[in-house]
Design a protein around this motif. Structure first.
Motif: not given
Length: 316
Positions: A287-310
Motif C-alpha cells: 500500500k505504501d509506495p515508499n515502503a521499500v525505501i523506508k526499510a532500507q534507509i537505516p541500512t544505507a546511511l551507516p553503510l555510506l559512512a563505512i564506505n567513505i571510511l574504507f
C-alpha cells in the motif's frame, strides 16, 4: 566472433516477440501501448546502430511519452495461481536449476576464457564482453534444459517473460536510460563544474574531505539519477580523478570499487531507482509506495559512512 551487436540482436528479438504477443493479449486493455513500447525498444536494440543518434533520441522520447501517459498495462496471466502453487510444490527447489545454469555459465565461462590461454586465444568473443555474451549463452542453455525437462508449450517462456515485463513496465528500461544520462551529463561539463566548486572549497592537501565529498557525491547523484553507473562518470571527472588519484595518489581500484558501493547506498534511498525500489512495491502490491525505501534507509546511511571510511583507509 560474437560481438555486443549480436547480443543486442538477441535481446531486441525478445522484445519484438513481447510486442507481437502484447497485440494478441485481449485481457490487457492497454495492449496497443504495450506493443508500441516493447516494439520501439526492440527497434532501437536491433537497428540502433544504423538509424543514428537522432532517431534513437526520438525513440527515447516516444518511450517516455508512452510511459508518462500510462499507456502500459497488464493482462491476465495464462497460468493461474493455483497451477503455479501446484508446480512449485511438485518441483520444489529444483526450479532454481535454470537460474543456476545461467549464473554458472556466465561466471565459469568468463574465468575460463580470461585465464586459460588456449581459450583466450580462440577469439570467439569480443574483447572485454565475454561475460555479457556468456550470460546470454547461459539463458539459451537454461531454456534448452527447461524444454527437455518440463516440456512447456512452445511460447511459454516468451509469454511468462512478457508477463513479468508488463508487471515491471517502464521501470525495466530505466537503468539503461539513466546510465546513458550520466554520460550525457559528463560530456556537457557538469563534472568539471562540480570539480571546480569542490576543489575550491576543500583545503589544499586535505585527503579526507576530498574522500568524503566523493562518497557523498556518489550517493547524492545516485539519488538524483537513480543509478550509480550514471553518477560515477560525473563524480570521477569532478573529484576522483583530479583530486583523489592525480593530486593525492590514491589507489584507483579502491576508489573505483568502493566509490561504486557508496553510490549503491544512494540507490537504496531513491524512488528514481524504480527497478529496485518501486517494482517490488508493485509486484508485492504494497500500500505504501515508499515502503521499500523506508526499510532500507537505516541500512544505507551507516553503510555510506563505512564506505567513505574504507576509501580513505584502504586507498591512502
Amino acid at each position: 566472433m560474437i560481438t555486443t551487436q549480436h547480443v543486442f540482436f538477441l535481446i531486441g528479438a525478445m522484445f519484438a516477440a513481447y510486442a507481437l504477443l502484447s497485440l494478441t493479449d485481449r485481457t490487457n486493455p492497454k495492449r496497443l501501448g504495450n506493443a508500441a513500447f516493447w516494439g520501439l525498444l526492440a527497434l532501437s536494440l536491433i537497428g540502433g546502430t544504423w538509424i543514428g543518434d537522432f532517431a534513437n533520441g526520438l525513440i527515447v522520447l516516444a518511450l517516455a511519452g508512452i510511459a508518462s501517459a500510462r499507456l502500459i498495462g497488464r493482462g491476465e496471466p495464462e497460468v493461474s495461481e493455483e497451477q503455479r502453487t501446484a508446480n512449485g510444490e511438485r518441483y520444489g527447489d529444483k526450479l532454481f536449476l535454470p537460474i543456476l545454469i545461467v549464473l554458472l555459465t556466465a561466471v565459469v565461462g568468463t574465468l575460463l576464457f580470461l585465464y586459460v590461454p588456449p581459450l583466450a586465444a580462440v577469439g570467439w568473443f569480443e574483447a572485454k564482453r565475454e561475460t555479457l555474451v556468456l550470460l546470454c549463452a547461459g539463458v539459451l542453455l537454461a531454456l534448452v534444459v527447461l524444454y527437455l525437462w518440463l516440456r512447456p508449450p512452445a511460447f511459454a517462456p516468451l509469454q511468462e517473460g512478457r508477463r513479468l515485463m508488463d508487471a515491471v513496465g517502464w521501470a525495466a528500461v530505466l537503468p539503461l536510460m539513466l546510465a546513458a544520462f550520466g554520460t550525457v551529463l559528463k560530456e556537457t561539463g557538469v563534472g568539471d563544474l562540480i570539480g571546480g566548486i569542490v576543489g575550491g572549497a576543500i583545503p589544499q592537501g586535505s585527503v579526507f574531505p576530498a574522500v568524503a565529498a566523493f562518497g557523498l557525491g556518489m550517493a547524492l547523484f545516485t539519488i538524483l539519477t537513480g543509478n550509480a553507473f550514471a553518477a560515477f562518470p560525473i563524480m570521477a571527472s569532478a573529484i576522483a580523478v583530479p583530486l583523489l588519484l592525480n593530486q593525492h595518489g590514491g589507489d584507483p581500484a579502491v576508489v573505483g570499487a568502493i566509490g561504486m558501493l557508496a553510490g549503491f547506498c544512494g540507490t537504496l534511498m531513491t524512488p528514481m531507482a524504480a527497478n529496485f525500489n518501486l517494482v517490488p512495491v508493485t509486484l508485492l502490491e504494497l500500500k505504501d509506495p515508499n515502503a521499500v525505501i523506508k526499510a532500507q534507509i537505516p541500512t544505507a546511511l551507516p553503510l555510506l559512512a563505512i564506505n567513505i571510511l574504507f576509501i580513505w583507509w584502504f586507498a591512502f
